[in-house]
Scaffold this motif. Sequence first.
Motif, PDB file in Angstrom:
ATOM      1  N   SER A 139       0.847  -1.187   0.000  1.00 50.73           N
ATOM      2  CA  SER A 139       0.000   0.000   0.000  1.00 50.73           C
ATOM      3  C   SER A 139       0.883   1.238   0.000  1.00 50.73           C
ATOM      4  CB  SER A 139      -0.923   0.014   1.225  1.00 50.73           C
ATOM      5  OG  SER A 139      -0.162   0.033   2.422  1.00 50.73           O
ATOM      6  N   GLY A 140       0.292   2.381  -0.295  1.00 48.25           N
ATOM      7  CA  GLY A 140       1.063   3.618  -0.283  1.00 48.25           C
ATOM      8  C   GLY A 140       0.298   4.773  -0.878  1.00 48.25           C
ATOM      9  N   LYS A 141       1.020   5.871  -1.096  1.00 49.24           N
ATOM     10  CA  LYS A 141       0.474   7.115  -1.626  1.00 49.24           C
ATOM     11  C   LYS A 141       1.036   7.355  -3.026  1.00 49.24           C
ATOM     12  CE  LYS A 141      -1.444   8.100   2.405  1.00 49.24           C
ATOM     13  NZ  LYS A 141      -2.924   8.069   2.599  1.00 49.24           N
ATOM     14  N   THR A 220       5.115  -0.744   2.453  1.00 49.53           N
ATOM     15  CA  THR A 220       4.647   0.594   2.089  1.00 49.53           C
ATOM     16  C   THR A 220       5.522   1.129   0.962  1.00 49.53           C
ATOM     17  OG1 THR A 220       3.869   1.049   4.331  1.00 49.53           O
ATOM     18  CG2 THR A 220       4.227   2.945   2.875  1.00 49.53           C
ATOM     19  N   ASP A 222       5.493   4.340  -1.807  1.00 47.05           N
ATOM     20  CA  ASP A 222       4.903   5.565  -2.343  1.00 47.05           C
ATOM     21  C   ASP A 222       5.462   5.833  -3.737  1.00 47.05           C
ATOM     22  OD1 ASP A 222       3.518   5.886   0.023  1.00 47.05           O
ATOM     23  OD2 ASP A 222       5.036   7.209   0.899  1.00 47.05           O
TER      24      ASP A 222
END
Length: 454
Positions: A139-141, A220, A222
Amino acid sequence: EAGQYRLVGCKPNMARVVASAPGKAMELHEVRVDPDMSPVDFVLQEGGKVRIKVVDENGVGIPKARIFFQTWRGRIDYFEFDHVNQYANAQGVCEWNEAPLDEFEADICRPGGMQLTYQKLKARDEEYIFSPPPKLEISGKVHDAETGAPIENFRVVRGLRNKNPEIGIDWIEYDAYEATDGAYRVAFDRVPLAAMVRVEAIGYRAMASRDIEPNEGHVTLDFKLEREDAVASTIVTPSGKPAAEAKIALGVAGSQISITNGDIGDGQTYAKRLSSDQEGRFELPAREDPFQLVITHAAGFAYLRSIDGPIPDRIELTPWARVEGVFRVGANPVAGAVLALYGGGIHSYGPDVPNIFTHHNVTTGPDGKYVFERVFPGKGRIGRRIQLIVNEGATEVTSSSRISADFIAGETTELDLGGTGRPVIGKLLPPEGYDDRVLWNFALVNLELDLEQP
């Protein structure tokens, strides 16, 4: 009770016949089923013992872990293991005392976690211990690299590193999803080598992650996407009208595009797909790696490669050719015959390009008439399809000649098949002294005219 068995209603083809009994090792024979076949006898030996324990990262047994059988003596139809318990008990242990004595493979599946794929197993006294990791979650941005602002709408594609380095990455396009608000989350439960994630957004360059190992757990990652103009174009028909709802497939190395009867196929196409809007427009995120575009529409087709230059703002479709005629054997029209068109089309194959292949098949009507509606212009041949199946050979006893023709864009070619010539009749014999049964369904006879070359 006498150890005899009889199976009735069997279809004549290659088959795997499996025998199992309490305390005995499962045994397999692969045979050709036909009316005059010899008996298929089995001699069962003492059963092989396989004990598997599935534990978590702390060494605690995992209840209900599954042992999913995958291969045994080549291909597998899965029925071979229907009678075998495939789930561990409350202590994470699964025992099998009727295992075959040769090697087989299975996936070790942790409930809610990862699978250890294609683990080699063989009967032995020593216990097998497997520890599948928890499910891999990434998951991440996703932000704009210049402004740092979250990207509101983008697409997320999962990928798996292929064991064949020439293929590279298998991008799982069919379950890609549209993410919003600058955040994403994906999960994997089966990672043979390594996992990857790719994000795409209109107006930005697509970006892929590093290789992520199966045992990394929660990761994580991004992304900061660089701005770049999208690949955008308008598709028009040969008459200049917007090509609404044209089908588009984006092919990159490792992807596959199947074109069946002039249409991008659903079943064997593993590539990014989209459609043009009512004005014929479409957009794709920019990308650095080479790509190919296949476009199909009722009015025509287009095939473009990024290595040939930028995708133009306006793509005019090439009109289809069309072929029609009657199929005969001797003087008689034949209904229900499957005809194939060979040659032409779009074909691409290799380690650094997408795999693109073209098929044309039609079935003759009650009066022997046939029509190929969407044919790629150029040279090709049409004849009755002779289908060969791996491990089974020919599906019917038949013959075919292939007739060559030039197919012209925007025009109909009339081509009748058969109705001339004469039968060629003969008999195939096994070599002298050969006593085993011959599988004639694997035999092919090719006839070529002995003509002086022009």
